[in-house]
Write an enzyme that holds these catalytic residues in place. Sequence first.
Site, short mmCIF file in Angstrom:
data_model
loop_
_atom_site.label_atom_id
_atom_site.label_comp_id
_atom_site.label_asym_id
_atom_site.label_seq_id
_atom_site.Cartn_x
_atom_site.Cartn_y
_atom_site.Cartn_z
N LYS A 141 19.32 1.51 0.40
CA LYS A 141 18.78 0.77 -0.75
C LYS A 141 17.38 1.31 -1.00
CE LYS A 141 17.23 -2.47 -3.54
NZ LYS A 141 15.93 -1.76 -3.70
N GLY A 152 9.93 -3.60 5.50
CA GLY A 152 9.35 -4.26 4.33
C GLY A 152 8.56 -5.47 4.76
N SER A 153 8.41 -6.41 3.86
CA SER A 153 7.54 -7.56 4.13
C SER A 153 8.21 -8.55 5.09
CB SER A 153 7.20 -8.25 2.82
OG SER A 153 8.38 -8.76 2.25
N THR A 154 7.37 -9.33 5.72
CA THR A 154 7.88 -10.31 6.68
C THR A 154 8.74 -11.36 5.98
OG1 THR A 154 6.01 -9.91 8.14
CG2 THR A 154 7.14 -12.02 8.41
N CYS A 195 1.67 -0.44 6.59
CA CYS A 195 1.88 -1.57 7.50
C CYS A 195 0.86 -1.50 8.62
CB CYS A 195 3.29 -1.53 8.06
SG CYS A 195 3.68 0.02 8.87
N GLY A 211 12.08 -9.86 5.35
CA GLY A 211 12.72 -9.64 6.65
C GLY A 211 13.32 -10.93 7.19
N GLU A 259 11.32 -3.95 10.66
CA GLU A 259 9.98 -3.35 10.79
C GLU A 259 9.15 -3.97 9.68
OE1 GLU A 259 9.20 -1.10 13.13
OE2 GLU A 259 11.21 -0.98 13.94
N GLU A 287 -1.19 -10.64 5.21
CA GLU A 287 -1.20 -9.21 4.85
C GLU A 287 -1.45 -9.07 3.35
OE1 GLU A 287 2.48 -6.98 4.73
OE2 GLU A 287 1.54 -5.37 5.88
P1 NAD Z 1 9.54 -5.87 0.19
O1 NAD Z 1 9.95 -6.67 1.36
O2 NAD Z 1 9.23 -6.59 -1.08
O3 NAD Z 1 10.66 -4.80 -0.19
C1 NAD Z 1 11.11 -3.81 0.70
C2 NAD Z 1 12.53 -3.40 0.31
O4 NAD Z 1 13.37 -4.53 0.44
C3 NAD Z 1 12.69 -2.94 -1.15
O5 NAD Z 1 13.63 -1.89 -1.20
C4 NAD Z 1 13.26 -4.16 -1.84
O6 NAD Z 1 14.04 -3.85 -2.96
C5 NAD Z 1 14.11 -4.75 -0.74
N1 NAD Z 1 14.33 -6.20 -0.86
C6 NAD Z 1 13.50 -7.12 -1.42
N2 NAD Z 1 14.04 -8.35 -1.32
C7 NAD Z 1 15.22 -8.21 -0.67
C8 NAD Z 1 16.21 -9.12 -0.24
N3 NAD Z 1 16.10 -10.44 -0.45
N4 NAD Z 1 17.29 -8.65 0.41
C9 NAD Z 1 17.41 -7.32 0.66
N5 NAD Z 1 16.50 -6.41 0.28
C10 NAD Z 1 15.40 -6.84 -0.38
O7 NAD Z 1 8.30 -5.00 0.67
P2 NAD Z 1 7.37 -4.02 -0.18
O8 NAD Z 1 6.32 -4.80 -0.88
O9 NAD Z 1 8.21 -3.09 -0.95
O10 NAD Z 1 6.69 -3.19 1.01
C11 NAD Z 1 5.55 -3.58 1.65
C12 NAD Z 1 5.83 -4.23 2.99
O11 NAD Z 1 6.49 -3.31 3.86
C13 NAD Z 1 4.55 -4.62 3.71
O12 NAD Z 1 4.71 -5.91 4.25
C14 NAD Z 1 4.42 -3.58 4.81
O13 NAD Z 1 3.67 -4.00 5.92
C15 NAD Z 1 5.86 -3.35 5.15
N6 NAD Z 1 6.04 -2.09 5.88
C16 NAD Z 1 6.33 -2.14 7.22
C17 NAD Z 1 6.46 -0.96 7.96
C18 NAD Z 1 6.75 -0.99 9.45
O14 NAD Z 1 7.16 0.04 9.98
N7 NAD Z 1 6.55 -2.10 10.14
C19 NAD Z 1 6.32 0.28 7.32
C20 NAD Z 1 6.03 0.30 5.96
C21 NAD Z 1 5.89 -0.89 5.24
#
Ligand code: NAD
Length: 487
Positions: free
Chosen positions: A176, A229-231, A285, A234, A251, A384
């Site tokens: 995705k 992605g975001s907590t 992150c 997640g 992550e 964050e």
């Molecule tokens: P996000 O959680 O909004 O989105 C990340 C991905 O998840 C996108 O592809 C989005 O389309 C998808 N998504 C969103 N809602 C969803 C749902 N309900 N079900 C399934 N998929 C869904 O995050 P963002 O704003 O795109 O990215 C920033 C975040 O990512 C920050 O919190 C950052 O710390 C984190 N991050 C973590 C790491 C790590 O390795 N720990 C690395 C990079 C970024």
Amino acid sequence: MKEVAKIYNWINGKEVEPDNALWIDKYDPHTGKILSKFADSISTDVSTAIEASCLAYNDWSRSTAIQRGKILTDIVNELKRCSEDLSKCISVETGKPPSDADGEVSAAILQAEYWAGEGMRLYGRSLSSGVFGKHSHTIRQSLGVSGLIVPANTPIANIAWKCFPALICGNTVVLKASEDAPETALQFAKITNYAGLPPGVLNVIQGRGNIAGVSLVNDDRVPLISFTGSTATGRSIAEICAKRMARVSLELGGKNAFVVCADADIDHAITWASSSAFSNAGQRCASASRMLVESSIYDEFRDRLVRRAKSLVLGTSRGCDLGPVVNSRQHASILNAISQASKDNGKVICGGKIPDKHELKGGYYIEPTIIENLPSNNDLNNTEIFGPVVTLQSFSSLTDALQIVNQTKYGLTSSIHTKDVDRAFWFAQNVRAGVANVNLGTHGSEPHMPFGGFGWSGNGTREPGVEALDVYTELKNISVFVDEKNI
Ligand code: NAD
């Protein structure tokens, strides 16, 4: 007028339109103008991609890891050949300066090389047994279709981080893509195809997280979800996976602390502090969003960091230090957090606003921002922000500093600057974070190093490194009884 490029799904080795024929506008972070339109995929698109992935699984999982490693090596070579185009695409989609995009492509290639080599290492263990004649060993087996969900902050690195371990272990993939970097994901899929990855082994779904992402997470044909992605997202993914007993690797976000002791090499600490807080416009992150400085050097450190932050050049040209943040929603949310911090008596001592420069006006730029005078329990010290914003606090003893560092619910990365080996090791042992760095930035890992966080920063898994094998494989214990009577 030039027609805007369409970014398709990639299913079974081909570009595919979304079933509803709807497209989402992707904006250029540097100008705020429409850059492309990407597929607004719905559940039927996701289902078709999963079906393709299921069909490809039989052959892919039955090939040997060494055969798969050879194909991954061909992908590495193709990535190298296309690295300039890929880097350009990343730079335009995310707004990061070309040198940052180049570095990210190199990191993705290194990741791919590491996992291609894993084809010759996918070891099990031989085990001793208490039963005479029983010979035991473990093997690693694939799970099936892996649903991989990524953000856009380092798009190609995030994609490589998940796709290569998933593939070498014999899984097929439905990726995705992030809404903020759709073309990077499509280019990657085309590169794998050109390099000889069989159709259906890697599929890419574009679209919204709450529609396409949710459909992927909910599908029983997908036994593994690996999410970065975001907590908040997640947590919702973990709930769904728990209900249907799917494996999930998370992550997530961070609120990473950068600690500077009075005996630190200040020049060195300033260099790392600046890149930890402001590189990639703070959209890492692992970025340092809280700095704790020993009181006797607080004023000197603060003044020098402010000078450094003011010298940083914003823009998307080669040589610029940081670009815009990736979208207007993120831009508004960061400015809102800064304004709230001011209302809470935080003192903005650098930045805090959209830059005045005419050529940056249309984009999602925010000046590198430093805020002091906020108590450690203030929201900005615990939430964050994912932007170029850092808070400064002073401390009088390292024990107090550690208590503040450990008080957030996150626990991804950390850094301490000191020349004292006792302080360095004590901090590294006691900090609640998956990464503890001494005299470095809060930066993350290399392909062979495990990365992940405590608390709200993850769910205990680690990717990449050999630890990622525990995410992408099932472990089987095989025992054979050798009966001496039959000899
Ligand atoms: P996000 O959680 O909004 O989105 C990340 C991905 O998840 C996108 O592809 C989005 O389309 C998808 N998504 C969103 N809602 C969803 C749902 N309900 N079900 C399934 N998929 C869904 O995050 P963002 O704003 O795109 O990215 C920033 C975040 O990512 C920050 O919190 C950052 O710390 C984190 N991050 C973590 C790491 C790590 O390795 N720990 C690395 C990079 C970024």
